[in-house]
Scaffold this active site. Structure first.
Site, mmCIF file in Angstrom:
data_model
loop_
_atom_site.group_PDB
_atom_site.id
_atom_site.type_symbol
_atom_site.label_atom_id
_atom_site.label_comp_id
_atom_site.label_asym_id
_atom_site.label_seq_id
_atom_site.Cartn_x
_atom_site.Cartn_y
_atom_site.Cartn_z
ATOM 1 N N TYR A 138 0.831 -1.214 0.000
ATOM 2 C CA TYR A 138 0.000 0.000 0.000
ATOM 3 C C TYR A 138 0.868 1.268 0.000
ATOM 4 O O TYR A 138 0.529 2.265 -0.644
ATOM 5 C CB TYR A 138 -0.953 -0.008 1.204
ATOM 6 C CG TYR A 138 -1.770 1.253 1.323
ATOM 7 C CD1 TYR A 138 -2.655 1.633 0.313
ATOM 8 C CD2 TYR A 138 -1.646 2.086 2.434
ATOM 9 C CE1 TYR A 138 -3.398 2.802 0.412
ATOM 10 C CE2 TYR A 138 -2.395 3.253 2.540
ATOM 11 C CZ TYR A 138 -3.259 3.607 1.525
ATOM 12 O OH TYR A 138 -3.987 4.764 1.633
ATOM 13 N N ARG A 145 1.300 6.997 -6.597
ATOM 14 C CA ARG A 145 0.259 8.019 -6.741
ATOM 15 C C ARG A 145 0.836 9.416 -6.495
ATOM 16 O O ARG A 145 0.529 10.356 -7.232
ATOM 17 C CB ARG A 145 -0.885 7.738 -5.755
ATOM 18 C CG ARG A 145 -1.909 8.871 -5.703
ATOM 19 C CD ARG A 145 -3.170 8.486 -4.966
ATOM 20 N NE ARG A 145 -2.947 7.887 -3.659
ATOM 21 C CZ ARG A 145 -3.905 7.343 -2.912
ATOM 22 N NH1 ARG A 145 -5.150 7.325 -3.341
ATOM 23 N NH2 ARG A 145 -3.628 6.805 -1.739
ATOM 24 N N TYR A 211 -1.202 12.684 6.790
ATOM 25 C CA TYR A 211 -0.852 11.601 7.728
ATOM 26 C C TYR A 211 0.657 11.612 7.951
ATOM 27 O O TYR A 211 1.430 11.891 7.038
ATOM 28 C CB TYR A 211 -1.195 10.228 7.129
ATOM 29 C CG TYR A 211 -2.636 9.773 7.238
ATOM 30 C CD1 TYR A 211 -3.555 10.371 8.086
ATOM 31 C CD2 TYR A 211 -3.063 8.686 6.472
ATOM 32 C CE1 TYR A 211 -4.863 9.904 8.165
ATOM 33 C CE2 TYR A 211 -4.368 8.207 6.543
ATOM 34 C CZ TYR A 211 -5.269 8.821 7.385
ATOM 35 O OH TYR A 211 -6.554 8.349 7.447
ATOM 36 N N ARG A 224 -11.266 13.435 1.672
ATOM 37 C CA ARG A 224 -12.259 12.591 2.347
ATOM 38 C C ARG A 224 -13.537 12.488 1.526
ATOM 39 O O ARG A 224 -14.254 11.490 1.579
ATOM 40 C CB ARG A 224 -12.578 13.155 3.723
ATOM 41 C CG ARG A 224 -11.416 13.127 4.680
ATOM 42 C CD ARG A 224 -10.985 11.716 4.994
ATOM 43 N NE ARG A 224 -9.784 11.694 5.828
ATOM 44 C CZ ARG A 224 -9.104 10.596 6.108
ATOM 45 N NH1 ARG A 224 -9.478 9.424 5.613
ATOM 46 N NH2 ARG A 224 -8.026 10.643 6.860
ATOM 47 N N GLU A 334 -14.364 -0.707 5.860
ATOM 48 C CA GLU A 334 -14.257 0.552 5.119
ATOM 49 C C GLU A 334 -15.555 0.723 4.330
ATOM 50 O O GLU A 334 -16.058 -0.234 3.758
ATOM 51 C CB GLU A 334 -13.034 0.520 4.190
ATOM 52 C CG GLU A 334 -12.783 1.828 3.456
ATOM 53 C CD GLU A 334 -11.447 1.847 2.698
ATOM 54 O OE1 GLU A 334 -10.413 1.469 3.283
ATOM 55 O OE2 GLU A 334 -11.443 2.221 1.516
HETATM 56 C C1 3EB Z 1 -7.962 5.925 5.581
HETATM 57 O O1 3EB Z 1 -8.793 6.737 5.981
HETATM 58 C C2 3EB Z 1 -8.448 4.546 5.211
HETATM 59 O O2 3EB Z 1 -5.436 5.261 -0.372
HETATM 60 O O3 3EB Z 1 -6.974 6.043 -1.707
HETATM 61 C C3 3EB Z 1 -9.511 5.104 2.472
HETATM 62 C C4 3EB Z 1 -9.836 5.684 1.252
HETATM 63 C C5 3EB Z 1 -8.226 4.642 2.678
HETATM 64 C C6 3EB Z 1 -8.878 5.819 0.248
HETATM 65 C C7 3EB Z 1 -6.599 5.569 -0.609
HETATM 66 C C8 3EB Z 1 -7.270 4.789 1.668
HETATM 67 C C9 3EB Z 1 -7.599 5.376 0.461
HETATM 68 O O4 3EB Z 1 -6.762 6.199 5.463
HETATM 69 C C10 3EB Z 1 -7.859 3.991 3.971
#
Ligand code: 3EB
Length: 347
Positions: A138, A145, A211, A224, A334
């Site tokens: 990941y 990306r 993050y 989001r 999720e």
């Molecule tokens: C998170 O909130 C959960 O890598 O595109 C959610 C939606 C998550 C998209 C992405 C990852 C992605 O981090 C994981």
């Protein structure tokens, strides 16, 4: 109604061709753009199909090959690119990721669409939590990306005035069986003066693109949610959402509570209060405005507990429940969705 997009969730990757033939027969020559995802339906079925369709006198649907489809109406042009696989022979996730994003960009470019018009992406990665350390699959996807998005100015003229940072597309990043990578994306083109894009963050969550590096050396570049204001209406593409508060996983090992927290997160994200905080009044959706959801469950034994919470909170909306790894080992659920609602101010 004209069928447009299908996502087929398969229990058995070996049977893809079988289902491909079945789908072609069922949908006929105007076959939809289809993404095959190796995620077993939670109910034990061999496959689940999420099918979208559109109707209306003024709607024009055109298909440009197996991976691209355009739906045009009311001065809007939605361009969907689906079922895209890397074409490189490299098995390296970083290479595959750059390559698959490049494939999507090329497909879009062939039809005059720039990648900066993309509002939503779906990234499906086999063995997403596999490998350890900075080379976790990941994390490598995130590195690809990040490099691919470098220099792309998402939204451009459609962005709501005042949006200055993080106009990344909404996204789902999720696991699947096997070791492959598959992607799809949705772009929006319009010259309408009353259409705006508003990337939304959740006040209860750290933006994913901020993050800390312990989660991923290159942060996940997504919003989001991406709201599309369409005059007096709006639609919200809700990214894959999990039981994360600030940037930490909540309710380790409790799938029902993770589901509640996830839905709380979605509720707050799309609420009128949050739009207001983003500078847009009179605009807000509730869980009841979601027109369809996907629920990804890591462990099939959590399915019924998770579904019970979803049905209590969302009511009876179309939902696909599929078994898939979430990108952090401690995340059990999720949920993604799309909402459509009317605004209650006119501007
Ligand atoms: C998170 O909130 C959960 O890598 O595109 C959610 C939606 C998550 C998209 C992405 C990852 C992605 O981090 C994981």
């Amino acid at each position: 109604a004209i069928p447009t997009i299908t996502t087929v969730f398969l229990a058995d990757e070996g049977k893809r061709e079988v289902y491909q033939r079945l789908c072609a027969k069922f949908f006929g020559r105007d076959f939809t753009v289809t993404t095959y995802v190796y995620q077993p339906p939670c109910c034990g079925a061999e496959l689940a199909i999420e099918a979208w369709a559109v109707s209306g006198d003024t709607v024009r649907v055109s298909r440009q090959g197996p991976n691209l489809m355009t739906v045009a109406y009311n001065g809007l042009r939605w361009v969907y690119c689906g079922g895209v696989l890397p074409t490189t022979t490299s098995t390296d996730v970083y290479d595959q990721s750059l390559n698959a994003f490049g494939e999507m960009a090329q497909l879009l470019a062939k039809w005059g669409v720039d990648f900066e018009n993309v509002v939503r992406t779906w990234l499906y990665l086999g063995d997403i939590v596999g490998d350890v350390g900075p080379k976790q699959r990941y994390k490598e996807l995130n590195r690809g990306r990040t490099d691919f998005f470098q220099g792309i100015r998402f939204g451009q003229s459609l962005l709501m005035p005042g949006v200055e940072r993080g106009a990344y597309p909404a996204s789902t990043g999720i696991g699947m069986g096997g070791k492959g990578l598959a992607m799809s994306c949705m772009a929006l083109l319009t010259r309408r003066p009353d259409v705006f894009l508003l990337p939304l963050e959740n006040p209860g969550q750290t933006p994913a693109y901020e993050y800390g590096t312990s989660y991923s050396p290159q942060s996940p570049k997504f919003s989001r949610a991406m709201a599309v204001i369409l005059g007096n209406y709006f639609t919200v593409w809700v990214s894959g959402t999990a039981s994360i508060v600030d940037s930490e996983t909540r309710y380790i090992d409790d799938a029902a509570k993770q589901t509640e927290q996830t839905i709380d997160n979605i509720e707050r994200l799309i609420a009128e209060d949050n739009f207001l905080q983003h500078g847009v009044p009179g605009t807000g959706a509730t869980l009841a405005d979601l027109s369809k959801i996907r629920v990804y469950v890591k462990r099939s034994e959590d399915y019924l507990a998770c579904r019970a919470v979803c049905e209590r909170r969302f009511g009876n909306i179309p939902a696909v429940y599929a078994v898939a790894d979430v990108c952090r080992p401690d995340l059990l659920v999720e949920i993604e969705g799309v909402a459509f609602a009317k605004r209650h101010v006119t501007s």
